[in-house]
Design a protein around this motif. Sequence first.
Motif, PDB file in Angstrom:
ATOM      1  N   LYS A  69       0.848  -1.182   0.000  1.00 41.62           N
ATOM      2  CA  LYS A  69       0.000   0.000   0.000  1.00 41.62           C
ATOM      3  C   LYS A  69       0.888   1.239   0.000  1.00 41.62           C
ATOM      4  O   LYS A  69       1.695   1.438   0.906  1.00 41.62           O
ATOM      5  CB  LYS A  69      -0.896   0.001   1.244  1.00 41.62           C
ATOM      6  N   VAL A  70       0.780   2.046  -1.040  1.00 42.67           N
ATOM      7  CA  VAL A  70       1.490   3.322  -1.082  1.00 42.67           C
ATOM      8  C   VAL A  70       0.592   4.369  -0.434  1.00 42.67           C
ATOM      9  O   VAL A  70      -0.534   4.605  -0.888  1.00 42.67           O
ATOM     10  CB  VAL A  70       1.845   3.729  -2.529  1.00 42.67           C
ATOM     11  N   ALA A  71       1.078   4.972   0.628  1.00 40.65           N
ATOM     12  CA  ALA A  71       0.254   5.901   1.406  1.00 40.65           C
ATOM     13  C   ALA A  71       0.021   7.196   0.641  1.00 40.65           C
ATOM     14  O   ALA A  71       0.965   7.789   0.115  1.00 40.65           O
ATOM     15  CB  ALA A  71       0.931   6.197   2.743  1.00 40.65           C
ATOM     16  N   ASN A  72      -1.223   7.621   0.575  1.00 37.67           N
ATOM     17  CA  ASN A  72      -1.521   8.924  -0.020  1.00 37.67           C
ATOM     18  C   ASN A  72      -1.060  10.068   0.868  1.00 37.67           C
ATOM     19  O   ASN A  72      -0.848  11.191   0.399  1.00 37.67           O
ATOM     20  CB  ASN A  72      -3.019   9.057  -0.280  1.00 37.67           C
ATOM     21  N   HIS A  73      -0.898   9.770   2.163  1.00 33.89           N
ATOM     22  CA  HIS A  73      -0.492  10.797   3.119  1.00 33.89           C
ATOM     23  C   HIS A  73       0.562  10.202   4.042  1.00 33.89           C
ATOM     24  O   HIS A  73       0.333   9.177   4.686  1.00 33.89           O
ATOM     25  CB  HIS A  73      -1.703  11.255   3.945  1.00 33.89           C
ATOM     26  N   SER A  74       1.744  10.797   4.077  1.00 35.00           N
ATOM     27  CA  SER A  74       2.787  10.347   5.000  1.00 35.00           C
ATOM     28  C   SER A  74       3.540  11.558   5.541  1.00 35.00           C
ATOM     29  O   SER A  74       3.454  12.664   4.982  1.00 35.00           O
ATOM     30  CB  SER A  74       3.743   9.356   4.332  1.00 35.00           C
ATOM     31  N   VAL A  75       4.263  11.347   6.617  1.00 32.49           N
ATOM     32  CA  VAL A  75       4.851  12.447   7.376  1.00 32.49           C
ATOM     33  C   VAL A  75       6.306  12.128   7.715  1.00 32.49           C
ATOM     34  O   VAL A  75       6.657  10.976   7.994  1.00 32.49           O
ATOM     35  CB  VAL A  75       4.055  12.684   8.678  1.00 32.49           C
ATOM     36  N   PHE A  76       7.140  13.174   7.696  1.00 34.92           N
ATOM     37  CA  PHE A  76       8.517  13.042   8.170  1.00 34.92           C
ATOM     38  C   PHE A  76       8.594  13.408   9.650  1.00 34.92           C
ATOM     39  O   PHE A  76       7.921  14.333  10.113  1.00 34.92           O
ATOM     40  CB  PHE A  76       9.452  13.950   7.372  1.00 34.92           C
ATOM     41  N   ASP A  77       9.423  12.655  10.369  1.00 34.64           N
ATOM     42  CA  ASP A  77       9.590  12.860  11.807  1.00 34.64           C
ATOM     43  C   ASP A  77      11.060  13.098  12.137  1.00 34.64           C
ATOM     44  O   ASP A  77      11.955  12.726  11.363  1.00 34.64           O
ATOM     45  CB  ASP A  77       9.102  11.632  12.590  1.00 34.64           C
ATOM     46  N   ARG A  78      11.268  13.664  13.291  1.00 34.17           N
ATOM     47  CA  ARG A  78      12.627  13.816  13.808  1.00 34.17           C
ATOM     48  C   ARG A  78      12.908  12.682  14.793  1.00 34.17           C
ATOM     49  O   ARG A  78      12.177  12.509  15.769  1.00 34.17           O
ATOM     50  CB  ARG A  78      12.806  15.178  14.497  1.00 34.17           C
ATOM     51  N   LYS A  79      13.967  11.951  14.526  1.00 37.58           N
ATOM     52  CA  LYS A  79      14.423  10.863  15.394  1.00 37.58           C
ATOM     53  C   LYS A  79      15.635  11.394  16.161  1.00 37.58           C
ATOM     54  O   LYS A  79      16.712  11.562  15.599  1.00 37.58           O
ATOM     55  CB  LYS A  79      14.787   9.648  14.547  1.00 37.58           C
ATOM     56  N   SER A 288      -0.980  11.621  -4.899  1.00 41.82           N
ATOM     57  CA  SER A 288      -2.281  11.429  -5.540  1.00 41.82           C
ATOM     58  C   SER A 288      -2.360  10.052  -6.200  1.00 41.82           C
ATOM     59  O   SER A 288      -1.340   9.460  -6.578  1.00 41.82           O
ATOM     60  CB  SER A 288      -2.519  12.512  -6.600  1.00 41.82           C
ATOM     61  N   ASP A 289      -3.584   9.548  -6.338  1.00 36.23           N
ATOM     62  CA  ASP A 289      -3.787   8.287  -7.044  1.00 36.23           C
ATOM     63  C   ASP A 289      -3.318   8.400  -8.495  1.00 36.23           C
ATOM     64  O   ASP A 289      -2.810   7.422  -9.076  1.00 36.23           O
ATOM     65  CB  ASP A 289      -5.268   7.897  -7.010  1.00 36.23           C
ATOM     66  N   ALA A 290      -3.457   9.586  -9.064  1.00 34.17           N
ATOM     67  CA  ALA A 290      -3.031   9.783 -10.453  1.00 34.17           C
ATOM     68  C   ALA A 290      -1.520   9.614 -10.583  1.00 34.17           C
ATOM     69  O   ALA A 290      -1.030   9.036 -11.572  1.00 34.17           O
ATOM     70  CB  ALA A 290      -3.456  11.172 -10.932  1.00 34.17           C
ATOM     71  N   TRP A 291      -0.771  10.136  -9.606  1.00 35.54           N
ATOM     72  CA  TRP A 291       0.687   9.989  -9.646  1.00 35.54           C
ATOM     73  C   TRP A 291       1.070   8.513  -9.496  1.00 35.54           C
ATOM     74  O   TRP A 291       1.944   8.003 -10.198  1.00 35.54           O
ATOM     75  CB  TRP A 291       1.335  10.834  -8.549  1.00 35.54           C
ATOM     76  N   ILE A 292       0.419   7.804  -8.599  1.00 39.18           N
ATOM     77  CA  ILE A 292       0.696   6.385  -8.418  1.00 39.18           C
ATOM     78  C   ILE A 292       0.414   5.617  -9.707  1.00 39.18           C
ATOM     79  O   ILE A 292       1.211   4.761 -10.129  1.00 39.18           O
ATOM     80  CB  ILE A 292      -0.138   5.819  -7.252  1.00 39.18           C
ATOM     81  N   GLU A 293      -0.702   5.913 -10.361  1.00 37.05           N
ATOM     82  CA  GLU A 293      -1.050   5.225 -11.604  1.00 37.05           C
ATOM     83  C   GLU A 293      -0.059   5.545 -12.710  1.00 37.05           C
ATOM     84  O   GLU A 293       0.268   4.677 -13.532  1.00 37.05           O
ATOM     85  CB  GLU A 293      -2.471   5.604 -12.038  1.00 37.05           C
ATOM     86  N   LYS A 294       0.427   6.779 -12.749  1.00 37.37           N
ATOM     87  CA  LYS A 294       1.423   7.153 -13.760  1.00 37.37           C
ATOM     88  C   LYS A 294       2.704   6.353 -13.572  1.00 37.37           C
ATOM     89  O   LYS A 294       3.300   5.838 -14.538  1.00 37.37           O
ATOM     90  CB  LYS A 294       1.729   8.653 -13.663  1.00 37.37           C
TER      91      LYS A 294
END
Length: 387
Positions: A69-79, A288-294
């Motif tokens: 599953k490619v997430a439509n929304h993901s976040v960067f964190d500080r470790k 976006s789903d469009a970017w994933i499909e491309k």
Amino acid sequence: MQWEVVIGLETHVQLSTQSKIFSGAPCHFGDAPNVHACYVDLALPGALPVLNHGAVERAIRFGLAIGAKVANHSVFDRKNYFYPDLPKGYQISQFELPIVLGGQLTFPVEPKTGEPYMKTINLTRAHLEEDAGKSVHGIVSGHSGIDLNRAGTPLLEIVTEPELRSAEEAVGYARALHALVVWLGISKGNMQEGNFRCDANVSVRPKGETKFGTRCEIKNLNSFRFLEEAINYEVQRQIEVIEDGGKIVQATRLYDPDKGETRQMRTKEDSMDYRYFPDPDLPPIHISDAWIEKIKAEQPELREVKQARYQEEYGLPAYDAGILTESRHLAGLFEETAAIYGNAKKTANWFMGEVLRLTKDKAMDPEQVSFSPKHLADLLVLSLIHI
């Protein structure tokens, strides 16, 4: 007592972008120390990261290839942690919302005893992060230096479920993963340059037990041989400690290939020790789903699919199809040559004989082969080769 081995791998794959993940500094290996460390990599006051579009695209390619599953929304964190080669005092990574979730990889296993078999392992996640720099020892007696050329290099960290049950299975998985990321073109996969490094989480438990034992993590294994040796040593060490009445301490360990043993580097941290929180300088990633499909439409034919097609379309044996697809570049040259010459089997024999012999004799990477398929087809005709 009979023991069961439990192994999970975390693999750091350096992505094949020209520049770093959050700065415009180039990703070069082998240059003079600190010549590719810019103000963002050095964490100078006021320096702000900007995400590399190409790194995100490569992560999506990987996710699609493993059926994740490619997430439509993901976040960067500080470790957050302190280490001399980490100028910011934290690493930009992903924690709760990674870019890739799930997926599977099937691979062959060649045990030391018994018949080879196929195994499918589930992946937990793959997330984007930046690499740290490198501590350099021994150049000046009694001192260590810091080379920040690698700081900010884009990594895709790929994490498995703890489903591997032997060092042979771990090596089989690592080889298959390495072949996949190189085939997709998302990494050069040069292990000598640190493009592909494995951390092995190893524990043992009595056979039939469902509860996991205490694990130790072996860091930065950069060859398949070292991966196998380190796991086998660590398994035996843990069994001996337990059978002698001791307890395994959760720790991070290093493998010393000269002595053939692991040694403790530090007690192992848990996620709470890193104090993760969303990076305030980087907005969330929206895919976006469009970017994933491309990207899906542009994906190369996967190796196993190409192998099956060579057997069906060209009538080649499974062995020939496997050899011809070890390099995506050579596979493309083979297909073009076979189409021109008109005899796939003779073309295959030429590739497996003369072309691969040439690459071996010249110590060439298969990607460096640059002859024209038309010229090779003409040579096959003119030479009247009967193989």
